[in-house]
Design an enzyme around this catalytic site. Sequence first.
Site, short mmCIF file in Angstrom:
data_model
loop_
_atom_site.label_atom_id
_atom_site.label_comp_id
_atom_site.label_asym_id
_atom_site.label_seq_id
_atom_site.Cartn_x
_atom_site.Cartn_y
_atom_site.Cartn_z
N GLU A 169 0.12 3.65 1.69
CA GLU A 169 0.14 4.08 3.10
C GLU A 169 1.53 3.85 3.71
O GLU A 169 1.90 4.50 4.68
CB GLU A 169 -0.95 3.31 3.87
CG GLU A 169 -1.13 3.68 5.33
CD GLU A 169 -1.79 5.04 5.60
OE1 GLU A 169 -2.38 5.63 4.67
OE2 GLU A 169 -1.70 5.51 6.75
N SER A 172 0.81 -1.23 0.00
CA SER A 172 0.00 0.00 0.00
C SER A 172 0.84 1.27 0.00
O SER A 172 1.91 1.34 0.64
CB SER A 172 -0.87 -0.01 1.27
OG SER A 172 -1.42 1.27 1.50
N TYR A 180 -1.58 0.35 10.68
CA TYR A 180 -1.83 -0.33 9.40
C TYR A 180 -0.61 -0.20 8.48
O TYR A 180 -0.15 -1.19 7.89
CB TYR A 180 -3.07 0.29 8.73
CG TYR A 180 -3.27 -0.12 7.29
CD1 TYR A 180 -3.98 -1.27 6.96
CD2 TYR A 180 -2.76 0.66 6.24
CE1 TYR A 180 -4.17 -1.65 5.63
CE2 TYR A 180 -2.94 0.30 4.92
CZ TYR A 180 -3.64 -0.85 4.62
OH TYR A 180 -3.82 -1.22 3.31
#
Length: 345
Positions: free
Chosen positions: A129, A127, A151
């Site tokens: 992220e 990801s 996460y």
Amino acid sequence: MPRALITGVTGQDGLYLAELLIAKGYEVFGLVRGQNNPRVPRVKQIVPSVRLLDGDLRDLPSLIGALDAAQPDEVYNLGAVSFVGMSWQQAELTSEITGIGVLRMLEAIQIHTHNEMGRVRFYQASSSEMFGKVREVPQTEATPFHPRSPYGVAKVFGHFMTVNYRESYGAHACSGILFNHESPRRGHEFVTRKVTRGVARIALGLQDRITLGNLEARRDWGFAGDYVEAMWLMLQQAEPDDYVIATGVTHSVRDLLDVAFHRVGIGDWDRHVAQDPRLFRPAEVDLLVGDASKARSLLGWKPRSEFRSLVETMVDHDLAVARRERHGSAGRSPDDVVRQTGGPG
Ligand code: NAP
Ligand code: GDD
């Protein structure tokens, strides 16, 4: 007939990927967790030919059992706690599933193949992220990671485990560093869907306002249907590698509100949007924008949908759902409507 196992088949990407692989002639298996998973009927409705297998990314024997049953040529590991906001409240669970779950699946492949990992190609859903507090703009495969959420930290662990199994055991393991991708199948907890659903309901008089957190955050939003194609392309290459998948264009949450409200003829949306400090994140990812040049040149991949049409398609879909809700029609699920409205052009 090639065979594929998808973890996370009940999620947004799992459904699009299952559709894609079936269209390509694959026999598709999907891992489903829980004794009465409420999302199974949706999978059976959209992709009835997918064969469902019980298993959980927290349970190694169940993963080995699923691999033994499916005998896959390709494994797509999409299962995760995927909602960043929740990852602060349940950091341990997130690490367990989103992080250690990747290691567990790699180990399961190791055991299933009797240490011949190269026999099964592996895709890890990494990801953007992971870039977090970004070190450069735009972000590429070479940009260092600085995750800002439990996460993101868990995804960094999964990413490097994938790389490590490739380097240590000759696994054909790819990490797709995907930027945000959305669709009418997106979960209601994510900002795009929260906005498009809220706007549709406001337009029809079913609610007055949407309550949000940070409106200044910027994301590189693409269409999920385009992105699952990149996953498949990665596993078709002779050599495994890591790829950034993105549109290269960034928009703020404000831009999202502009486009969504404009679609229903509301120009001045201020009175319909409230902000709640509780929806701000303890540490924010302020700006994401990806450079997918490597995927363009080596995979021949490029996004087909752009931001405005994506958001408009989601609003149109949610208008159709909200109309049914208003008329009290319980007979049809939102995914019947997805089929009618299709993806963005
Ligand atoms: P999603 O809609 O939230 O789907 C997540 C899936 O993970 C669901 O099928 C869920 O199953 C499954 N899952 C959760 N816990 C599990 C467990 N313990 N064992 C097995 N499966 C479990 O997410 P998505 O948007 O499709 O994203 C797919 C993957 O890509 C995720 O790994 C996500 O982190 C990653 N990703 C997504 C984006 C994006 O913008 N969408 C961008 C980059 C990376 P249940 O139905 O049982 O909950
Ligand atoms: N969810 C949500 N809800 N986000 C809000 C809200 C709100 O009410 N108000 C503002 N935002 C902001 C968030 O603070 C964040 O900056 C941005 O909207 C996007 O939030 P999400 O839609 O929840 O997505 P995300 O970027 O945190 O995570 C998604 O994309 C990642 C890839 O970058 C998820 O799909 C992750 O699984 C994925 O890895």
